[in-house]
Each structure stands twice: as C-alpha cells, then as structure tokens.
Design a protein around this motif. Structure first.
Motif, PDB file in Angstrom:
ATOM      1  N   MET A 170       0.832  -1.208   0.000  1.00 37.32           N
ATOM      2  CA  MET A 170       0.000   0.000   0.000  1.00 37.32           C
ATOM      3  C   MET A 170       0.864   1.255   0.000  1.00 37.32           C
ATOM      4  O   MET A 170       0.510   2.282  -0.562  1.00 37.32           O
ATOM      5  N   GLN A 171       1.988   1.121   0.664  1.00 43.73           N
ATOM      6  CA  GLN A 171       2.911   2.263   0.741  1.00 43.73           C
ATOM      7  C   GLN A 171       3.806   2.314  -0.506  1.00 43.73           C
ATOM      8  O   GLN A 171       4.622   3.214  -0.637  1.00 43.73           O
ATOM      9  N   GLY A 172       3.695   1.317  -1.339  1.00 44.53           N
ATOM     10  CA  GLY A 172       4.508   1.277  -2.554  1.00 44.53           C
ATOM     11  C   GLY A 172       5.975   0.982  -2.292  1.00 44.53           C
ATOM     12  O   GLY A 172       6.853   1.314  -3.080  1.00 44.53           O
ATOM     13  N   LEU A 173       6.253   0.315  -1.165  1.00 42.71           N
ATOM     14  CA  LEU A 173       7.653   0.090  -0.791  1.00 42.71           C
ATOM     15  C   LEU A 173       8.141  -1.328  -1.103  1.00 42.71           C
ATOM     16  O   LEU A 173       9.238  -1.715  -0.717  1.00 42.71           O
ATOM     17  N   GLN A 174       7.284  -2.116  -1.799  1.00 45.04           N
ATOM     18  CA  GLN A 174       7.645  -3.524  -2.007  1.00 45.04           C
ATOM     19  C   GLN A 174       8.825  -3.724  -2.949  1.00 45.04           C
ATOM     20  O   GLN A 174       9.394  -4.794  -3.019  1.00 45.04           O
ATOM     21  N   HIS A 175       9.205  -2.689  -3.680  1.00 45.91           N
ATOM     22  CA  HIS A 175      10.322  -2.820  -4.616  1.00 45.91           C
ATOM     23  C   HIS A 175      11.663  -2.526  -3.958  1.00 45.91           C
ATOM     24  O   HIS A 175      12.709  -2.732  -4.550  1.00 45.91           O
ATOM     25  N   ASP A 176      11.595  -2.056  -2.720  1.00 45.30           N
ATOM     26  CA  ASP A 176      12.816  -1.688  -1.982  1.00 45.30           C
ATOM     27  C   ASP A 176      13.617  -2.943  -1.615  1.00 45.30           C
ATOM     28  O   ASP A 176      13.057  -3.940  -1.152  1.00 45.30           O
ATOM     29  N   THR A 177      14.910  -2.911  -1.847  1.00 49.50           N
ATOM     30  CA  THR A 177      15.740  -4.093  -1.622  1.00 49.50           C
ATOM     31  C   THR A 177      15.728  -4.519  -0.147  1.00 49.50           C
ATOM     32  O   THR A 177      15.501  -5.684   0.177  1.00 49.50           O
ATOM     33  N   PHE A 178      15.965  -3.560   0.720  1.00 49.39           N
ATOM     34  CA  PHE A 178      16.065  -3.891   2.146  1.00 49.39           C
ATOM     35  C   PHE A 178      14.763  -4.479   2.685  1.00 49.39           C
ATOM     36  O   PHE A 178      14.753  -5.559   3.296  1.00 49.39           O
ATOM     37  N   LEU A 179      13.642  -3.783   2.417  1.00 49.66           N
ATOM     38  CA  LEU A 179      12.356  -4.290   2.917  1.00 49.66           C
ATOM     39  C   LEU A 179      11.976  -5.596   2.211  1.00 49.66           C
ATOM     40  O   LEU A 179      11.480  -6.535   2.837  1.00 49.66           O
ATOM     41  N   GLY A 180      12.254  -5.639   0.920  1.00 52.31           N
ATOM     42  CA  GLY A 180      11.951  -6.848   0.143  1.00 52.31           C
ATOM     43  C   GLY A 180      12.674  -8.060   0.718  1.00 52.31           C
ATOM     44  O   GLY A 180      12.089  -9.132   0.874  1.00 52.31           O
ATOM     45  N   ASN A 181      13.950  -7.874   1.044  1.00 54.35           N
ATOM     46  CA  ASN A 181      14.714  -8.978   1.642  1.00 54.35           C
ATOM     47  C   ASN A 181      14.063  -9.456   2.936  1.00 54.35           C
ATOM     48  O   ASN A 181      13.995 -10.649   3.210  1.00 54.35           O
ATOM     49  N   HIS A 182      13.600  -8.494   3.717  1.00 58.82           N
ATOM     50  CA  HIS A 182      12.942  -8.861   4.977  1.00 58.82           C
ATOM     51  C   HIS A 182      11.649  -9.621   4.728  1.00 58.82           C
ATOM     52  O   HIS A 182      11.296 -10.537   5.472  1.00 58.82           O
ATOM     53  N   ILE A 183      10.927  -9.211   3.670  1.00 58.15           N
ATOM     54  CA  ILE A 183       9.663  -9.901   3.367  1.00 58.15           C
ATOM     55  C   ILE A 183       9.942 -11.357   2.960  1.00 58.15           C
ATOM     56  O   ILE A 183       9.337 -12.298   3.469  1.00 58.15           O
ATOM     57  N   ILE A 184      10.940 -11.542   2.077  1.00 61.00           N
ATOM     58  CA  ILE A 184      11.254 -12.928   1.658  1.00 61.00           C
ATOM     59  C   ILE A 184      11.665 -13.743   2.874  1.00 61.00           C
ATOM     60  O   ILE A 184      11.271 -14.901   3.028  1.00 61.00           O
ATOM     61  N   ASN A 185      12.447 -13.127   3.720  1.00 59.70           N
ATOM     62  CA  ASN A 185      12.950 -13.860   4.880  1.00 59.70           C
ATOM     63  C   ASN A 185      11.815 -14.250   5.825  1.00 59.70           C
ATOM     64  O   ASN A 185      11.819 -15.339   6.398  1.00 59.70           O
ATOM     65  N   MET A 186      10.837 -13.364   5.952  1.00 61.72           N
ATOM     66  CA  MET A 186       9.678 -13.672   6.794  1.00 61.72           C
ATOM     67  C   MET A 186       8.957 -14.905   6.218  1.00 61.72           C
ATOM     68  O   MET A 186       8.647 -15.854   6.937  1.00 61.72           O
ATOM     69  N   TYR A 187       8.718 -14.887   4.916  1.00 60.40           N
ATOM     70  CA  TYR A 187       8.032 -16.024   4.283  1.00 60.40           C
ATOM     71  C   TYR A 187       8.897 -17.301   4.368  1.00 60.40           C
ATOM     72  O   TYR A 187       8.393 -18.396   4.475  1.00 60.40           O
ATOM     73  N   ARG A 188      10.205 -17.125   4.292  1.00 66.70           N
ATOM     74  CA  ARG A 188      11.109 -18.268   4.401  1.00 66.70           C
ATOM     75  C   ARG A 188      10.910 -18.954   5.755  1.00 66.70           C
ATOM     76  O   ARG A 188      10.753 -20.171   5.842  1.00 66.70           O
ATOM     77  N   HIS A 189      10.889 -18.118   6.820  1.00 66.32           N
ATOM     78  CA  HIS A 189      10.692 -18.690   8.158  1.00 66.32           C
ATOM     79  C   HIS A 189       9.329 -19.358   8.283  1.00 66.32           C
ATOM     80  O   HIS A 189       9.178 -20.332   9.013  1.00 66.32           O
ATOM     81  N   CYS A 190       8.340 -18.786   7.584  1.00 65.07           N
ATOM     82  CA  CYS A 190       6.981 -19.339   7.675  1.00 65.07           C
ATOM     83  C   CYS A 190       6.757 -20.458   6.665  1.00 65.07           C
ATOM     84  O   CYS A 190       5.634 -20.951   6.508  1.00 65.07           O
ATOM     85  N   LYS A 191       7.797 -20.852   5.978  1.00 68.37           N
ATOM     86  CA  LYS A 191       7.758 -21.941   4.995  1.00 68.37           C
ATOM     87  C   LYS A 191       6.741 -21.700   3.881  1.00 68.37           C
ATOM     88  O   LYS A 191       6.068 -22.620   3.425  1.00 68.37           O
ATOM     89  N   ASP A 192       6.607 -20.448   3.463  1.00 74.75           N
ATOM     90  CA  ASP A 192       5.707 -20.136   2.354  1.00 74.75           C
ATOM     91  C   ASP A 192       6.568 -19.649   1.186  1.00 74.75           C
ATOM     92  O   ASP A 192       6.753 -18.457   0.979  1.00 74.75           O
ATOM     93  N   THR A 193       7.086 -20.606   0.418  1.00 76.32           N
ATOM     94  CA  THR A 193       8.039 -20.217  -0.626  1.00 76.32           C
ATOM     95  C   THR A 193       7.349 -19.540  -1.809  1.00 76.32           C
ATOM     96  O   THR A 193       7.966 -18.717  -2.475  1.00 76.32           O
ATOM     97  N   SER A 194       6.066 -19.870  -2.052  1.00 76.46           N
ATOM     98  CA  SER A 194       5.371 -19.209  -3.173  1.00 76.46           C
ATOM     99  C   SER A 194       5.303 -17.711  -2.919  1.00 76.46           C
ATOM    100  O   SER A 194       5.631 -16.904  -3.795  1.00 76.46           O
ATOM    101  N   SER A 195       4.882 -17.352  -1.699  1.00 79.12           N
ATOM    102  CA  SER A 195       4.801 -15.929  -1.369  1.00 79.12           C
ATOM    103  C   SER A 195       6.181 -15.290  -1.381  1.00 79.12           C
ATOM    104  O   SER A 195       6.343 -14.147  -1.816  1.00 79.12           O
ATOM    105  N   ALA A 196       7.168 -16.048  -0.892  1.00 80.66           N
ATOM    106  CA  ALA A 196       8.535 -15.523  -0.880  1.00 80.66           C
ATOM    107  C   ALA A 196       8.966 -15.177  -2.301  1.00 80.66           C
ATOM    108  O   ALA A 196       9.568 -14.126  -2.548  1.00 80.66           O
TER     109      ALA A 196
END
Length: 809
Positions: free
Chosen positions: A162-188
DNA sequence: GTAGGGTTAG
C-alpha cells in the motif's frame, strides 16, 4: 495534505497514557493499551484467515492497488469500528506529530513484546499517508518470521505494498525472509520478483527459502539464475547451496561447486568447508569427506562433529570415537551434537564403558537437559539392556518430545516389559504428546507381544484417523500385530488396504498365514507376489518354507529351496536349512533330516538343531532326540528348552538319575527354569498369571471354576499325562502341578469374564507343555470356544477339540 | 542494516 515522515520515537508510551488532554475514552488512549483495541476475529471467521488457495495468493501478490487488498473478502474481519478510529482514517493532518510518534512508539513496543496482533491493529489504523520508518517494518517482519506468524506477516506485506515500498531491496529482503521462516516459498518468490534491484542477500535468502522447504532443485536453479544475472555468490550463498546438494545427495553438482571453490571462482571459509565435508558424507563419499576435512586450515566444532557423525553412521564407530578424542586433544570443546554423534557410535559399538564416559562428558559440559542428547542416551541404554538407566534419564528430562517417549517405549519393549510399554503410552496420551509413525510401530509391537487385540484395534483406529494406515511400514506393523493376536482376517484387511505393496508388506502377510498353519493361503499369496514381479527376500523364503513344512508340502519346499540361489541369488541361511530339516522332520523323515543336517554347509547353528530336536520328540525317536538335545545344549548352554525336552524323555523312561544329571548340568551352566507366565487381555487390561498363581484377586473363583471344568474334562476322557512332570513326586501332586499351569488359569478367567462363545486369546512366555496342549483341546470343546494360545514356539488355534498344529507339538 | 553450515527414534 503532506506526507508525514516520522523517525523512530525516542520515548515509549506507557500503558493507558493519554496524550491529548481532550481525548475521549476509546480514541487514542486505546491504542496504547497492549491488547487488541479492535475485535480481532479468529481464523474461522476470517479475521486472520490464511490465504491458502494458490489463486488467492496470486491475486494478493500481483495486486498493485495502493488501497487495502481484500482477497475473497477475508481481510474484512478487521473493519474499523466507528467512531473509534474515524479520526485516524481521516487524514494525517488530523494527527499531530507528537501523537503519531506516540503511536509508533507503542507499535514498536508491542512488536518487541510479541503483541503482534495489537501492533498490526495500530499500524493499520494509521492514516495511509503516514510514512513508517523501515526500521519498524523490518523489525515487525523479523518478529513475524521468528514466531511464524504468517498471517500477520502477510498483512504487513500488504501494508508495505500500500505504501509502494515492495520494490525496496532492504524491505523486500525482509519480506522474503519472513516467508522463508513461515515456509511459504510461493509468497517468498512473489516478494522476491517484486524487488527491483536484487542484491546477493536477496538471492541468498530466496535460495535458502527453497532449500529449507525441501525444494532443492528450485534452489539449484535459482543459484544458476543468480550467476547468469551477474550477481556473485558470497560464502553464505555457497554454503547454502552446498547444503541443498547434500540433502539430495547431488554429488556431481556438489563436486562442481567444490571445483569452483578450488579454482577461486567461489568464496570459501570454515562454514563452506564443513558444508562440503557434509555433502561428501551424505553422498556416501567418506574418503573425499575425510580429504576435505584433512585439508582444512581451520576446523571448528561443527567440522569435527560432521566427521564424527559420518563415521558413527557408517559402521566405523571406532574411528568416530578416536576422532572424538582427537578433537578434545586439539582443544575443541564438544557441543551437544558432537556428544549425540559419540553416543550414537557407542550404541552401535555396544560399548557401555564408552557410553558412560560420553554421558559423563555431557553432564560435565552442561548438556544433560538437552532433549536430543537425552533421547540418544535413552536409546543407547536400551540397546545395552539398561532400561532402568534409560528411565532415569527420561524421568530427569525437563522437556520431552515424541522421540523421548518413543525411545522409552522401545526400551521397555526391548526388555520384554510390554505391559509397561502400554502403560507409558497411556501416560504419553495423557500428556498430550501426539504419537508419530515410529511411536505407532513401537506400540503395535507391544500389542503384538501381549496379544492385546482390543488395544491394538484402538491404536489402528487412531492410525486411520491420522491417515497413516496406507503407509507400508505402519501396514506391516498392523499386519504383524493382527497376525500375532490371532486375527488373520483383520491382517488381510490391512494388507488389502495398502495401495503400494513392497516386499515387506507381501512378506508380512505370507508370514501371518504361515504362522497360523494356513499354508495354502501362504503359497497362493507367494505366487501372487511373484506374478507382481516383486523379488522375495530371505525372510519371505523363511515364511514360505515354514508354510511348506506346516502344510506337508515337501516337493514344493524343495522346489523353493533350490530356487533360492539359482533364481533369486539368495545364499541359504541357517534359518532356511532349519526349515528344510523341519519339512522332513514333520513328515516323519527323520533319517533323511539327519542326512540333510550332516550334509549342509551350515551345521553349527542352534536353530537347525532345534528343528531336529522337535521332530525327534514329536516322533518319539529318543536316540536321535538325545543326540540333537545335547548338540543344542553344546551350542547354547544358557537356553533351557533342550534341557527340559531331554529331561522329559528320561522322565518317560523313568530314568530319574539321568533327570538329576541334567539338573546338575543346568546348575553348572547357570540355567534357570523360567517361571511359566500366561496373560489374557480383558477389557483393555492385561491379566497375568503364573503357575499355581495365588495373587490374582479372583483366584478362589478361578480355582473353583477350574475344578468343575477339570471334572467335565475327565468325564470326556482326558487323562493327565503325569509323565511330563519333571519332578520325582507322587502322582497326585503331579496331577495338581499340571492342573494349575498358568495358561489354564488364564483360560478359565477369560471364560468367566467374557461373553459365551467368544474367542479367548492367551499368550504364554514358554512353550506350552504337552499335557496342556491336550487339556486345552478338551476345554475348547466343553467351553464351546475358540481358544488361541500363542506360546514361545507358535500359535495354536484350538477349536472343537482340535488344534491347528495338528498335534505337531 | 537483512542471510548461512552439523541433529536423535526407525
């Protein structure tokens, strides 16, 4: 309407703090209270419902709408309730800078304290124009990953979009990592694709997400893509990808990466080298693993542990223990994994002294309460027959998992304390521990040993409810349990429900038929198995030959035996030869059996001589019986059965001096006659009887009932065979001794306690005596019941005065 | 600024 930039607050709001003096109850002040200020509906109602359908997931991740994305309407559970937050939803201009700072401070505090849902409510309540510092968002995502709160994490992801920040490298890395921990690789992967400028960390986290979720091929694919994208892997990427190779034993790819490291194309360090060692170990290249290990400039505890475990698990236990010692010489302190590896070596080496030493070290280094180590200790002690030491460890463990419980169940079963196994399993259920596949294997084994059919059936139901009944290993255990409990039909039903058969499931069912004297069924099934192109193994042939011997199929037995080597490339074992002696012996061809025995390449194995002895006893060939019994005693002086059989022969011949001589040999050899014990399961409870039992609470009634029954038996023609009693005492006393054999007490008790005409199932720890065998035939007729007695030799089905073993006792 | 390696029962 300007965008409000807010730095992390330098102060935090306390509970219930009201910032604005004119704030009314239910507005700002509510936001600071660390409990949901808005009704958070649970998953079922859609509040934090998971996005499980792939379609929803795609819609969610591909949306570029800046407004809240509401897939399938499930996010509507968090509607803002007027008038509570109308003010917040209006515009940021309505919020003062100070007010926003306080809200952000509260959000941060809630995240740190793990009140993620509250923090989420607060975050989503803020006007969309409020820019959130990426520190808070990254912290939030990290916490979600840590606590595997994927639903909250997904909403933060949504917020970031919503904030349009999903393309940011730093935040994006954190998002993938969150999904990694939650074992949701599709979302990652969606989040990964959203990042405009992926760095080495983005790639590494995504590779690791695949690797940790078992998607190793995708991990390898991404590793290649990364290099094509001209992003140079660092040592973290390299160690991650090597581990992925280890897990699929992808030796060639692993070796390629190794070569790239040698060529200096990829980075390396102690972690990478340890991963390489492990990769070679998992690919069964112990020598190459050792080579890498030897060439390492520096080794840490992980490198040593990897090598120790490698040897411990590959039949080189001594090497493992040597390495363990060497490591300490190098001054490397073992960790809990090292100690587990060393314990594993001790268990396999069956070295109690080493085991105790490692246990001592575990205590010294303070790993005593470590769960995996405790499990390894229980397992080790049970392998040494010290179930009591295992129990001591088990009782002291502050935390136990399903493996701890299963190891203890196994320790009991291994020791023959199967009643304790069932008791402990009940305790385990009370504690709310969910049994797994291995637990079921263990507990079914105990039911089988105890002939606990009712409990076995209940466990079967539990297995079905967990959808494990079609599993081949569980299926085999169920077939075995039903077979041992005398329920051949149920065993067959389980067999028929297994969709994919293997040699073990076929063998289990053949063995059940064979054990119950259903020789024809066993051979029919064996032929079906061959038609299905399943290659039989050694054990299949033991069952098939045994079926031939029970059914008197001599020609078939020889045909099978001769095909062993020729057709199936199986070298006959002592068990197979024993079966052949049995085949001849049961048919009364004692001379031929003797000739075969003298001719066979394996003759020094006690199982073969036991078969010979049984045949001689069955056909009253006393000369050969003496010869076979003495061989048995020579080969296994501690086993009591041959002494008893030999004594029986001398008793029948009235040679009491010989009986006394055998008793003396038994004393010299330290052989003790085991106390005869029989048990029966009544309404989930196992009742155990010893010979001439006086301890059972209903023993008087049982004696009275047995007295009446014995009279009826004698009226029908039963005559006690007093010459099977191994004591030189008066005949009356001999009759008494026979009358109160434990199996008879168990049968009468079963008759008293169960509905008429139902089957009685008895298990006896020793071989039933010949007189009991005869008596139970009468009992089955008089009581009008099928009686199954499983003794240490085989299962006898008594029905209408006949036994399934056809008196080959 | 964020990421990584070794694990017990059968």
């Amino acid at each position: 309407m300007g965008v409000l930039e807010v730095d992390p607050p330098c102060f935090s709001a306390t509970k219930g703090t009201s910032l604005a003096s004119d704030s009314c109850p239910g507005t700002f002040s509510d936001l600071f209270v660390r409990k949901p200020v808005l009704p958070v509906k649970d998953d079922k109602e859609g509040g934090l419902a998971p996005l499980d359908a792939e379609e929803d997931l795609h819609r969610f991740h591909s949306s570029s709408d800046k407004r809240p994305v509401v897939p399938s309407g499930r996010f509507q559970g968090l509607t803002l309730e007027p008038p509570l937050l109308d003010k917040l939803r209006a515009t940021s201009e309505d919020l003062s800078l100070a007010e926003t700072e306080v809200i952000l401070g509260s959000i941060k505090e809630n995240i740190i304290e793990g009140n993620l849902k509250t923090a989420l409510e607060q975050l989503e309540s803020l006007p969309i124009e409020v820019r959130i510092n990426s520190d808070i968002l990254s912290l939030f995502l990290k916490q979600c990953g840590k606590t595997k709160s994927v639903h909250v994490g997904r909403r933060i992801h949504n917020y970031i979009k919503m904030q349009g920040l999903q393309h940011d490298t730093f935040l994006g890395n954190h998002i993938i990592n969150m999904y990694r921990h939650c074992k949701d690789t599709s979302s990652a992967k969606y989040a990964f694709d959203d990042i405009h400028r992926k760095n080495v960390i983005s790639w590494t986290i995504m590779i690791s997400a695949y690797a940790h979720n078992g998607q190793y091929e995708l991990a390898l694919q991404l590793f290649n893509d990364m290099q094509k994208d001209n992003v140079r892997p660092d040592k973290v990427t390299v160690s991650t990808i090597i581990t992925a190779c280890s897990n699929i034993s992808a030796r060639d790819q692993g070796r390629e990466i190794h070569q790239m490291i040698i060529d200096g194309k990829l980075e390396s360090d102690v972690v990478v080298e340890s991963a390489l060692v492990n990769m070679y170990v998992k690919s069964n290249c112990l020598e190459e693993a050792q080579k890498v290990f030897d060439s390492m400039r520096s080794r840490n505890v992980v490198s040593w542990t990897t090598m120790i475990l490698a040897y411990a698990q590959n039949n080189q236990e001594k090497k493992a223990l040597n390495l363990f010692e060497q490591m300490e010489v190098f001054g490397v302190i073992p960790n809990e994994f090292t100690l587990v590896g060393a314990l594993s070596a001790c268990s396999r080496l069956r070295s109690l002294a080493d085991g105790l030493n490692v246990h001592g070290k575990a205590v010294y280094h303070g790993y005593e309460s470590h769960i995996v180590l405790g499990n390894a200790l229980i397992h080790m002690y049970s392998k040494f027959g010290h179930w009591d030491l295992g129990l001591k460890v088990f009782s002291k463990m502050p935390m136990k998992d399903v493996i701890s419980w299963t190891s203890m169940l196994d320790a009991y079963t291994e020791e023959g304390r199967t009643k304790d196994t069932l008791q402990l399993f009940e305790e385990m259920n009370w504690e709310g521990i969910i049994p797994d596949k291995v637990t079921f294997l263990s507990i079914l084994g105990a039911c089988a040993d105890l002939l606990a059919l009712e409990q076995g059936k209940r466990i079967h139901a539990s297995i079905i409810s967990r959808k494990l009944h079609t599993d081949q290993m569980v299926g085999c255990a169920l077939i075995h349990m039903y077979g041992r409990c005398g329920s051949v039909e149920s065993a067959r039903e389980v067999f028929d429900n297994i969709q994919n058969h293997n040699v073990h499931t076929w063998t289990s069912m053949i063995s059940v038929y064979s054990q119950h004297g259903l020789s024809r069924d066993a051979l029919i099934l064996f032929n079906e198995m061959l038609k299905e192109d399943v290659k039989p193994n050694e054990i299949t042939f033991v069952s098939v030959l045994s079926a031939c011997s029970h059914g008197g199929f001599i020609a078939e037995a020889f045909r099978c035996f001769n095909s062993l080597k020729r057709v199936f490339d199986i070298t006959p074992t002592a068990e197979h030869y024993a079966c052949m002696v049995d085949v001849l012996g049961r048919a009364g061809f004692l001379k031929e059996a003797e000739e075969l025995l003298k001719k066979m390449p394996i003759s020094g194995d006690v199982v073969i001589w036991r078969s010979m002895l049984s045949a001689c006893v069955a056909f009253n060939d006393t000369q050969r019986a003496k010869w076979a019994a003495e061989e048995c005693i020579k080969l296994q002086p501690g086993y009591s059965a041959p002494y008893v059989m030999l004594s029986n022969i001398f008793v029948a011949e009235d040679q009491w001096e010989e009986v006394a001589r055998i008793q003396r040999i038994m004393d010299i050899n330290g052989v003790k006659m085991q106390l005869g014990k029989s048990s029966i399961e009544i309404k989930d409870k196992i009742h155990e009887f010893v010979v001439d039992d006086q301890a059972h609470p209903q023993i008087e009634q049982i004696h009275a009932e047995l007295g009446t029954l014995s009279k009826k038996m004698e009226e029908c023609g039963y005559v006690p065979m007093v010459n099977t009693v191994l004591h030189d005492v008066e005949e009356e006393l001999k009759t008494y001794m026979l009358k109160y054999h434990s199996e008879r007490l168990a049968i009468v008790f079963g008759h008293m306690m169960t509905p008429s005409k139902s089957t009685l199932r008895i298990v006896k720890n020793l071989r039933m005596c010949f007189d009991c065998h005869c008596a139970i035939k009468y009992m089955s007729k008089i009581l009008e019941r099928e009686i199954i007695v499983r003794d240490s030799y085989c299962s006898h089905h008594f029905k209408d005065g006949v036994c399934s073993c056809l008196d080959y006792w």
